[in-house]
Scaffold this motif. Structure first.
Motif, PDB file in Angstrom:
ATOM      1  N   UNK A 155       0.860  -1.196   0.000  1.00 18.52           N
ATOM      2  CA  UNK A 155       0.000   0.000   0.000  1.00 18.52           C
ATOM      3  C   UNK A 155       0.894   1.243   0.000  1.00 18.52           C
ATOM      4  N   UNK A 156       0.541   2.220  -0.826  1.00 14.56           N
ATOM      5  CA  UNK A 156       1.264   3.493  -0.863  1.00 14.56           C
ATOM      6  C   UNK A 156       0.336   4.609  -0.391  1.00 14.56           C
ATOM      7  N   UNK A 157       0.897   5.626   0.245  1.00 12.51           N
ATOM      8  CA  UNK A 157       0.089   6.793   0.620  1.00 12.51           C
ATOM      9  C   UNK A 157       0.002   7.729  -0.580  1.00 12.51           C
ATOM     10  N   UNK A 158      -1.196   8.219  -0.863  1.00 13.49           N
ATOM     11  CA  UNK A 158      -1.398   9.118  -2.012  1.00 13.49           C
ATOM     12  C   UNK A 158      -2.001  10.433  -1.552  1.00 13.49           C
ATOM     13  N   UNK A 159      -1.690  11.457  -2.330  1.00 18.83           N
ATOM     14  CA  UNK A 159      -2.276  12.767  -2.067  1.00 18.83           C
ATOM     15  C   UNK A 159      -2.477  13.473  -3.400  1.00 18.83           C
ATOM     16  N   UNK A 165       2.662  20.631  -9.914  1.00 18.99           N
ATOM     17  CA  UNK A 165       3.564  19.987  -8.945  1.00 18.99           C
ATOM     18  C   UNK A 165       3.827  18.513  -9.226  1.00 18.99           C
ATOM     19  N   UNK A 166       3.112  17.928 -10.216  1.00 19.63           N
ATOM     20  CA  UNK A 166       3.262  16.468 -10.414  1.00 19.63           C
ATOM     21  C   UNK A 166       4.708  16.079 -10.732  1.00 19.63           C
ATOM     22  N   UNK A 167       5.445  16.991 -11.368  1.00 19.65           N
ATOM     23  CA  UNK A 167       6.806  16.628 -11.779  1.00 19.65           C
ATOM     24  C   UNK A 167       7.771  16.492 -10.595  1.00 19.65           C
ATOM     25  N   UNK A 168       7.299  16.781  -9.375  1.00 18.04           N
ATOM     26  CA  UNK A 168       8.161  16.631  -8.190  1.00 18.04           C
ATOM     27  C   UNK A 168       7.976  15.269  -7.515  1.00 18.04           C
ATOM     28  N   UNK A 192       6.461  14.824 -16.581  1.00 21.56           N
ATOM     29  CA  UNK A 192       6.098  16.163 -17.050  1.00 21.56           C
ATOM     30  C   UNK A 192       4.588  16.281 -16.853  1.00 21.56           C
ATOM     31  N   UNK A 193       4.079  17.470 -16.509  1.00 25.92           N
ATOM     32  CA  UNK A 193       2.635  17.589 -16.257  1.00 25.92           C
ATOM     33  C   UNK A 193       1.778  16.977 -17.375  1.00 25.92           C
ATOM     34  N   UNK A 194       2.194  17.168 -18.633  1.00 29.59           N
ATOM     35  CA  UNK A 194       1.369  16.665 -19.746  1.00 29.59           C
ATOM     36  C   UNK A 194       1.354  15.129 -19.784  1.00 29.59           C
ATOM     37  N   UNK A 195       2.439  14.505 -19.323  1.00 26.90           N
ATOM     38  CA  UNK A 195       2.544  13.042 -19.413  1.00 26.90           C
ATOM     39  C   UNK A 195       2.050  12.345 -18.139  1.00 26.90           C
ATOM     40  N   UNK A 196       1.611  13.146 -17.138  1.00 29.38           N
ATOM     41  CA  UNK A 196       1.232  12.531 -15.851  1.00 29.38           C
ATOM     42  C   UNK A 196      -0.077  11.751 -15.999  1.00 29.38           C
ATOM     43  N   UNK A 197      -0.127  10.522 -15.470  1.00 25.42           N
ATOM     44  CA  UNK A 197      -1.350   9.724 -15.590  1.00 25.42           C
ATOM     45  C   UNK A 197      -2.491  10.221 -14.694  1.00 25.42           C
ATOM     46  N   UNK A 198      -2.173  11.051 -13.693  1.00 21.69           N
ATOM     47  CA  UNK A 198      -3.197  11.613 -12.791  1.00 21.69           C
ATOM     48  C   UNK A 198      -2.521  12.731 -12.004  1.00 21.69           C
ATOM     49  N   UNK A 199      -3.266  13.291 -11.043  1.00 21.52           N
ATOM     50  CA  UNK A 199      -2.608  14.247 -10.136  1.00 21.52           C
ATOM     51  C   UNK A 199      -2.484  13.639  -8.745  1.00 21.52           C
TER      52      UNK A 199
END
Ligand code: UTP
Length: 284
Positions: A155-159, A165-168, A192-199
């Motif tokens: 299990x991973x914690x998600x936020x 900020x996704x690129x961080x 990169x924000x454009x390639x992110x599968x979600x936020x």
């Protein structure tokens, strides 16, 4: 039951220079407690009994903080400062602490791998990052343990984070299996924000099985010479993410560190009144 937690603290803390030149960033206090103590308290409040710190050079202050200090203790006893004495004693007695050196800062994946010889082959264990402070009613790790008990999988914690900020972060793709739990189908490190599968970003809490060590060994270093934990996590066939309840602060980031200091001070009865009056005045 999860009884062991790995806390990697071998990073150099360059975002917090010059403070971290001689002091581990984990020892920088929020009010009167080093940031690492908030993390350790979350772990023991969740039922952790053994904490394995992955340390590096210049980190001996962390080992001292989680050890007895006979001279200070007899001084406090003589001066009748019994609350302070109980506080420092209690912290040390609530768990067993082990220390493993990561000889080179080769990334978070490599840091976790350093704990392998202290983890049982059938054991699941927690990883908590010393940077992420989570203020919540039920400790965030405990919330994750409940998911782990139910799903019998990592299990991973998600936020949720803002798109810029996704690129961080490590970012996930997945399907909701309840209001707050996702079955993950993809993990991308710092997209990169454009390639992110979600936020939905991975925050510094993980519950992992022993398999992770094999996965880390199979994971190549990235272009910066680090083994990223996110890239190893991708090899799990079944893995979940939890949108935990609570407020998280990245104590390795100066602005978030300031927020944590102000907000956690406002929660302490002795500061609430004078400090909120002070803040109101300041903002007039
Ligand atoms: P960070 O990249 O946030 O920490 O790693 P850092 O390197 O100390 O900080 P900056 O970015 O230079 O300011 C996340 C966590 O992983 C640990 C760090 O101590 C931190 O808790 N870490 C990172 C290791 O233990 N070993 C490593 O090789 C890298």
């Amino acid at each position: 039951m999860i009884r062991t937690a790995v806390i990697p603290v071998a990073g150099l803390g360059t975002r917090f220079l010059p403070a971290t030149k001689a002091i581990p960033k984990e020892m920088i206090p929020i009010i009167d407690k080093p940031t690492i103590q908030y993390i350790v308290e979350e772990a023991v409040d969740s039922g952790i009994e053994h904490i394995i710190f992955i340390t590096g050079r210049n980190k001996s202050a962390i080992a001292n903080h989680f050890d007895y200090h006979p001279e200070l203790e007899s001084h406090l006893r003589e001066k009748n400062k019994l609350d302070e004495l109980a506080g420092i004693r209690e912290l040390v007695s609530r768990a067993r602490f082990s220390f493993v050196r990561q000889n080179e800062p080769k990334g978070l994946g490599h840091a976790v791998l350093c704990a392998r010889h202290l983890i049982g082959k059938d054991e699941s264990f927690a990883v908590l990052l010393g940077d992420d402070i989570i203020n919540s009613e039920v400790p965030a790790l405990k919330q994750m343990m409940m998911v782990h008990d139910d799903k019998k999988a990592p299990v991973l914690a998600l936020q949720e984070v803002s798109p810029e900020d996704v690129s961080k972060y490590g970012v996930v793709a997945g399907e909701y299996v309840s209001d707050t739990i996702l079955k993950l189908s993809g993990l991308v490190e710092k997209p990169e924000p454009k390639a992110a599968p979600s936020n939905l970003a991975i925050i510094g809490r993980y519950i992992l099985s022993y398999d992770i060590f094999g996965f880390i060994k199979e994971t190549n270093m990235d272009t910066t010479g680090e083994i990223q934990l996110t890239n190893a996590l991708r090899r799990y066939k079944e893995i979940y993410g939890l949108l935990f309840q609570g407020k998280r602060y990245d104590a390795g980031n100066k602005l978030d560190y300031l927020r944590a200091t102000v907000e956690l001070a406002l929660e302490r009865p002795e500061f609430r009144e004078p400090f909120s009056a002070y803040l109101k005045n300041l903002c007039k």
